[in-house]
Motif scaffolding. Structure first.
Motif, PDB file in Angstrom:
ATOM      1  N   LEU A 149     -11.712  -3.653  -1.840  1.00 29.01           N
ATOM      2  CA  LEU A 149     -10.564  -4.558  -1.926  1.00 29.01           C
ATOM      3  C   LEU A 149     -11.013  -5.982  -2.269  1.00 29.01           C
ATOM      4  CD1 LEU A 149      -8.378  -3.407   1.098  1.00 29.01           C
ATOM      5  CD2 LEU A 149      -7.606  -3.573  -1.268  1.00 29.01           C
TER       6      LEU A 149
ATOM      7  N   ILE B 251      -2.887  -4.563  -4.291  1.00 21.27           N
ATOM      8  CA  ILE B 251      -3.419  -5.892  -4.632  1.00 21.27           C
ATOM      9  C   ILE B 251      -2.615  -6.497  -5.781  1.00 21.27           C
ATOM     10  CG2 ILE B 251      -5.388  -7.117  -5.617  1.00 21.27           C
ATOM     11  CD1 ILE B 251      -5.724  -6.450  -2.687  1.00 21.27           C
TER      12      ILE B 251
ATOM     13  N   HIS C 139       0.837  -1.203   0.000  1.00 20.85           N
ATOM     14  CA  HIS C 139       0.000   0.000   0.000  1.00 20.85           C
ATOM     15  C   HIS C 139       0.876   1.258   0.000  1.00 20.85           C
ATOM     16  CE1 HIS C 139      -3.638   2.378   0.932  1.00 20.85           C
ATOM     17  NE2 HIS C 139      -2.802   3.110   1.641  1.00 20.85           N
TER      18      HIS C 139
ATOM     19  N   SER D  72      -6.819  -6.457   3.176  1.00 17.06           N
ATOM     20  CA  SER D  72      -8.146  -6.254   3.768  1.00 17.06           C
ATOM     21  C   SER D  72      -8.207  -6.836   5.171  1.00 17.06           C
ATOM     22  CB  SER D  72      -9.232  -6.880   2.879  1.00 17.06           C
ATOM     23  OG  SER D  72      -9.033  -8.271   2.720  1.00 17.06           O
TER      24      SER D  72
ATOM     25  N   ASP E  56      -4.650   1.100  -2.655  1.00 21.34           N
ATOM     26  CA  ASP E  56      -5.175  -0.245  -2.379  1.00 21.34           C
ATOM     27  C   ASP E  56      -5.160  -1.098  -3.651  1.00 21.34           C
ATOM     28  OD1 ASP E  56      -5.655   0.281   0.276  1.00 21.34           O
ATOM     29  OD2 ASP E  56      -7.799   0.657   0.036  1.00 21.34           O
TER      30      ASP E  56
END
Length: 354
Positions: free
Chosen positions: A261, A213, A148, A227, A209
């Motif tokens: 997310l 991922i 992040h 998450s 975010d």
């Protein structure tokens, strides 16, 4: 196309360089300055590829990063555990090399602070506190936090905040030139560490975010790790009723972040499931917890009939309360531990850690 604001800022830069007495002569070079300004002040965003105006050039970004790193080390210091520092560094490097800016001099460091926090400085300097490490349950969650912050650096969110801030200061400087009474309003000095703790907006958080991922999944960890971190820290915040998670002060937890997310993860073509739980637990054994020097992270094998309350009181020697113990292990307070599970504990350093 150079907008009006950008032209005004370029004109202001000329004014600062040449001085008001030579403004007329400097004006003759405006076209050349605009060309130079477009090259230096209009840069491609590494994530979107779109050109954007910035007052933080690549050189400035690296210089601010080095200065911020020195200030972080002076103010808090780094956690004194070389093996754990190297572990965090390797996790971060793995994702940084797979990101949009692998050429940056990335550094990942553990700050010796009990607060639950993580932050990024310009130029690829990423920090996570030992307080946040204690609340993570596995490697995928650690990767989520670092990814992040990598996302914020790659998307140049800090550079955008810097540009907005200094653009506003430029306007105030012009006001002060023509209205001396306003000279006390602001200054051009950089804000140092304060710059690292300005709150990101909702869109910046969601973009970081989304980028995270991608980095996590690309490197083989379960992308739901991020998450899971947000859920755990949300429980910690709710249980205390106070602002005990400084990370949320700069990285606001909007109601839709966890859902967003999870939606991104469901649309991944391939979803890794590795969490790296055992490796992570091996590295954080003995991690300092809280402000005292004697409390450390250890482990406890749950017995039949154990509850969070009983474990906290007896096995944990009342170092933390039952609710915090549950949250520390990624559980809701209402869900009791299962017999046979090995859970994180907070123990006194001098005692034997199972």
């Amino acid at each position: 196309m150079v907008g009006l604001l950008e032209l005004l800022l370029i004109a202001l830069i000329i004014l600062l360089i040449f001085g008001t007495a030579r403004l007329s002569r400097a004006a003759a070079t405006t076209k050349a300055a605009v060309k130079v300004g477009k090259k230096r002040l209009w840069v491609a965003n590494p994530v979107t590829g779109e050109k954007e105006f910035t007052l933080m050039t690549a050189e400035k970004e690296l210089a601010l990063g080095r200065r911020s790193d020195a200030e972080v080390r002076q103010k808090w210091g780094l956690y004194n555990n070389s093996a754990l520092q190297q572990y965090v560094q390797e996790i971060g490097f793995r994702m940084a090399r797979a990101s949009q800016r692998p050429e940056l001099p990335w550094r990942f460091s553990i700050v010796d602070d009990s607060e639950v926090n993580a932050f990024a400085a310009p130029g690829g300097y990423i920090y996570i506190t030992r307080g946040l490490l204690a609340h993570l349950c596995n490697e995928a969650e650690l990767a989520g936090v670092l990814a992040h912050e990598i996302g914020h650096v790659n998307a140049r969110h800090i550079a955008k905040r810097y540009t907005r801030e200094h653009g506003a200061q430029a306007g105030l400087w012009l006001v002060r030139v023509f209205w001396p009474a306003a000279r006390a309003l602001s200054g051009w000095a950089d804000k140092g560490l304060d710059m690292l703790f300005l709150s990101y907006g909702r869109e910046a958080e969601l973009e970081a975010d989304r980028l995270a991922i991608g980095y996590i999944a690309k490197c083989g960890w379960d992308p739901l790790g991020l998450s899971d971190v947000l859920i755990t820290l949300g429980r910690l915040q709710d249980a205390s009723g106070e602002n005990v998670v400084p990370w949320f002060s700069t990285h606001p937890l909007s109601p839709d972040r966890v859902t967003a997310l999870e939606n991104i993860v469901t649309h991944l073509k391939t979803r890794p499931t590795d969490t790296g739980r055992e490796t992570y637990r091996r590295y954080i054994k003995g991690l300092s917890f809280g402000d005292g020097a004697s409390s450390r992270i250890g482990f406890y094998l749950v017995q039949d009939g154990d509850t969070w309350q009983a474990i906290a009181k007896h096995a944990g020697q009342a170092q933390i309360d039952a609710a915090t113990l549950a949250i520390l292990n990624g559980h809701p307070v209402s869900k009791q531990p299962r017999a046979g599970d090995e859970i994180k504990m907070v123990v006194i350093a001098s005692s034997d850690v199972p």
